[in-house]
Structure formats: C-alpha cells, structure tokens
Design a protein around this motif. Structure first.
Motif, PDB file in Angstrom:
ATOM      1  N   GLN A 133       0.837  -1.192   0.000  1.00  0.00           N
ATOM      2  CA  GLN A 133       0.000   0.000   0.000  1.00  0.00           C
ATOM      3  C   GLN A 133       0.875   1.246   0.000  1.00  0.00           C
ATOM      4  O   GLN A 133       1.892   1.295   0.699  1.00  0.00           O
ATOM      5  CB  GLN A 133      -0.921   0.014   1.229  1.00  0.00           C
ATOM      6  N   GLY A 134       0.476   2.253  -0.771  1.00  0.00           N
ATOM      7  CA  GLY A 134       1.126   3.560  -0.729  1.00  0.00           C
ATOM      8  C   GLY A 134       2.434   3.613  -1.480  1.00  0.00           C
ATOM      9  O   GLY A 134       2.954   2.606  -1.976  1.00  0.00           O
ATOM     10  N   THR A 135       2.982   4.827  -1.581  1.00  0.00           N
ATOM     11  CA  THR A 135       4.305   5.042  -2.158  1.00  0.00           C
ATOM     12  C   THR A 135       5.125   5.901  -1.202  1.00  0.00           C
ATOM     13  O   THR A 135       4.581   6.602  -0.349  1.00  0.00           O
ATOM     14  CB  THR A 135       4.218   5.753  -3.524  1.00  0.00           C
ATOM     15  N   HIS A 136       6.443   5.827  -1.360  1.00  0.00           N
ATOM     16  CA  HIS A 136       7.355   6.542  -0.476  1.00  0.00           C
ATOM     17  C   HIS A 136       7.772   7.884  -1.054  1.00  0.00           C
ATOM     18  O   HIS A 136       7.686   8.109  -2.265  1.00  0.00           O
ATOM     19  CB  HIS A 136       8.616   5.705  -0.232  1.00  0.00           C
ATOM     20  N   ILE A 137       8.267   8.752  -0.190  1.00  0.00           N
ATOM     21  CA  ILE A 137       8.972   9.964  -0.587  1.00  0.00           C
ATOM     22  C   ILE A 137      10.464   9.681  -0.415  1.00  0.00           C
ATOM     23  O   ILE A 137      10.918   9.333   0.677  1.00  0.00           O
ATOM     24  CB  ILE A 137       8.564  11.178   0.270  1.00  0.00           C
TER      25      ILE A 137
END
Length: 364
Positions: A133-137
């Motif tokens: 789930q989600g993406t990183h910075i």
C-alpha cells in the motif's frame, strides 16, 4: 636515569566544548538539563551547554540515560487492521502481490485484533506473497510496525520497503515488529512472506513518517571542526542511534550522521537537503550495549570510529563530504526510536579556530 627525555612542566588535557553523563531526575526534558560535565573520564569541563531539539521529546529516564522520542506523522495506511475485504482473497485498501500458486486470504480465526487478519500462503516454489500500500517519498524517514506470526516454526518475513525495510525471523506467536528506515526511492511498501509451504499471519499494521528535526538533540558547538563521541546504552533492532553534526536544529538541511543502523552495521551518511542523503560508509559491526561511536570532522574530511565497551577502537572509515555544516554547527545525538538510549556524550573542538592557542605560549 635515562637522559634526553623532557618532562613537561605543565600537563594538559583538552577541555571539551560539552560533556554530559545525563544524571538527573526521571522525565527531565533534555533542554532543561544543561550538560553536567560527566560524559568523559577526565571530567575536566564541558558544563552548562544547552541541549536543543525542534520537535519531538528528548528527556532523561530513570536510569540516567538520554532518550529521544521522534515526532510521528499521521497514519499513512488505510485499514491497517486489515478488516475490509472485497472478497475472501481481495483486501479492499491493499494490493495483493502474489505469483505462482501463492495466495492472500482473509483469516478469521488466528487474529491479533479486530475480526480479521491477512494470511499469506506461500507455495512450494516459493513465490513470495505480500500485501502492499502507498508510495514513499525518497529520503524520508519512516516507521512501520505490524503484528506477525508464522504457521509453522520460525520463518522469514519482511516489512516494509523492499530495498530498505527489514526481514524478521518470526515465530508461531503474534509479536509486534518494528522497522525504521530511510526510503531510497518511491516504491510501494508492505508485508511479505518468503518461506516455501508456510502460512504467514499479518495484523494491525502502522506506517508513519518521522519529522527529521525530532531525530536530533544537539548543542551549539560554535564550530563544525569537532570530535563528538557518544555511548549508546540500548538499541532496538531495526532502529538507529548515533551522533550527528547539523547546520540548524530547527530546520536541518545539511549534516553528517554516524550511527548504529540496527541491522548489524555502522553507517556514516551525509545529507545535503532534508531528503537528499548520500552513503559515505557502511561496516559490519554487531551492536553491544555501551558501545560508542566517534565522529571526527576537520573541514570537509571525516573519520569515524567504533569503540567497544572494553575500549577497543576500530576505524569504520574516512573520507570527504560535501554537506555545508556552517560555522556554528549543532553537534550531538541522533535516534529514530524511543527504545534507544545514550549514557554519555562529549564534544571536543579540533583546535582549527585557535581554541588551544594558549599552548603556544607555554614554556615561551
């Protein structure tokens, strides 16, 4: 009697800029605890410097240790408790990552909390299974936790970021695991099962970003040409603790950090913007309670030593860096988790700015 040996009329030891043994009442904010001079064996100075941190909480604990509690951002997961399913094999808010005959399943019996857990059944090949789930910075520090258990025996599971997260040997009892890491790219993250023909149970996960400035507690050294040494009393596996030199306590945008990485390594990194980090060195070193790290800076040159509890010093590495530390650098402690603690810290000037010029006059 030997001839030709000159005995100095005055013996001299360098007085540290700051030195702290962190002796004080439990719960005292570190910013309300001026350095006490007890951070080095000679105890010959370094009293009265004020510790500074931007946000988060740095304080003394009941055993005279300094502890940092980072500021956690808002929860980044939707349905971290894995309660919402579109079908028995399809989580509503997570993406199933599977291959071969590996499957992700809704589990209603072996759970940690709520009504359901996620069960990953890895096939015999094995094809790794996961929920993501989600993406990183890129460059952002994150903390991920989850309750994990295996179906049979001790098995290998992974969380969170595939390139910088952590692998665990999990047992048949639900246990909460933690990993703190800096994202090297924008890839997604999640929970993964690796071992052939095994079931993995995953429940009650959390994923949050850490505020960078809350990871540091520093004193104004008045110079970036320093030697800083700290003794790490306790380190939680999967988290980080060490020493740092940064350009600003409130908004650090440049710095160099030496730390126990929580994965069996000591690392030295620099950052030239809050989210732009560069690795300077990595060396395999198993952490033992009361080990020390020393970071030595002269201009743009650095050296880092690992010092064991028995006093053996080993060079981790040396080289140059590009970060601009300024002329009134903040120097001190770095920690990514409240389970880590420090028992002493001392900072010495290198003498580049004539701090010890009085010695030139001795014997004149």
């Amino acid at each position: 009697m030997a001839k030709g040996i000159t005995i100095p009329a005055q013996l001299w030891l360098p007085i540290p800029i700051a030195s702290d043994g962190f002796v004080g009442a439990n719960g005292t904010a570190l910013s309300a605890h001026p350095t006490d001079g007890g951070g080095h064996p000679e105890a010959n100075g370094g009293v009265g410097k004020i510790w500074t941190h931007d946000v988060g909480a740095w304080a003394l604990n009941a055993t005279n240790k300094a502890v940092g509690t980072p500021t956690l951002g808002a929860e980044l997961l939707t349905d971290g408790g894995v309660e919402n399913w579109t079908s028995a094999t399809d989580l509503t808010s997570w993406t199933e990552t599977i291959g071969g005959t590996t499957t992700v399943n809704r589990e209603g019996t072996i759970i940690h909390g709520g009504t359901y857990a996620a069960r990953i059944d890895v096939d015999a090949t094995p094809n790794i299974g996961g929920i993501t789930q989600g993406t990183h910075i890129t460059g952002q520090w994150y903390q991920a936790t989850a309750w994990l258990r295996s179906g049979v025996g001790t098995q290998l599971a992974g969380m969170w970021h595939a390139n910088s997260g952590r692998a665990f040997n999990i047992s048949t009892t639900y246990t909460q695991y933690i990993t703190v890491y800096r994202a090297p790219n924008t890839n997604t993250g999640g929970l993964f099962g690796y071992t052939a023909s095994n079931s993995y149970y995953m429940d009650d996960a959390s994923w949050v970003a850490l505020t960078l400035s809350s990871l540091f507690s520093t004193v104004n050294a008045g110079t970036s040409n320093v030697k800083v040494r700290a003794k790490v009393a306790a380190l939680t596996a999967g988290t980080q603790a060490g020493v740092v030199i940064i350009n600003n306590a409130a908004t650090p945008t440049q710095g160099i950090v030496a730390y126990f990485a929580g994965d069996g390594n000591v690392k030295v990194d620099e950052f030239t913007a809050a989210a732009t980090w560069n690795a300077l060195a990595t060396a395999a070193k198993t952490f033992t309670a009361a080990d020390e790290l020393e970071l030595d800076i002269s201009g743009t040159a650095w050296r880092c030593y690992h010092i064991t509890a028995s006093g053996t010093a080993v060079l981790i590495g040396s080289g140059t860096f590009t970060a601009s530390l300024g002329t009134a650098s903040q120097v001190g402690l770095f920690s990514t988790y409240s389970g880590n603690s420090f028992s002493v810290c001392s900072i010495w000037a290198k003498g580049t700015e004539s701090q010890y010029s009085i010695l030139d006059q001795l014997g004149a």
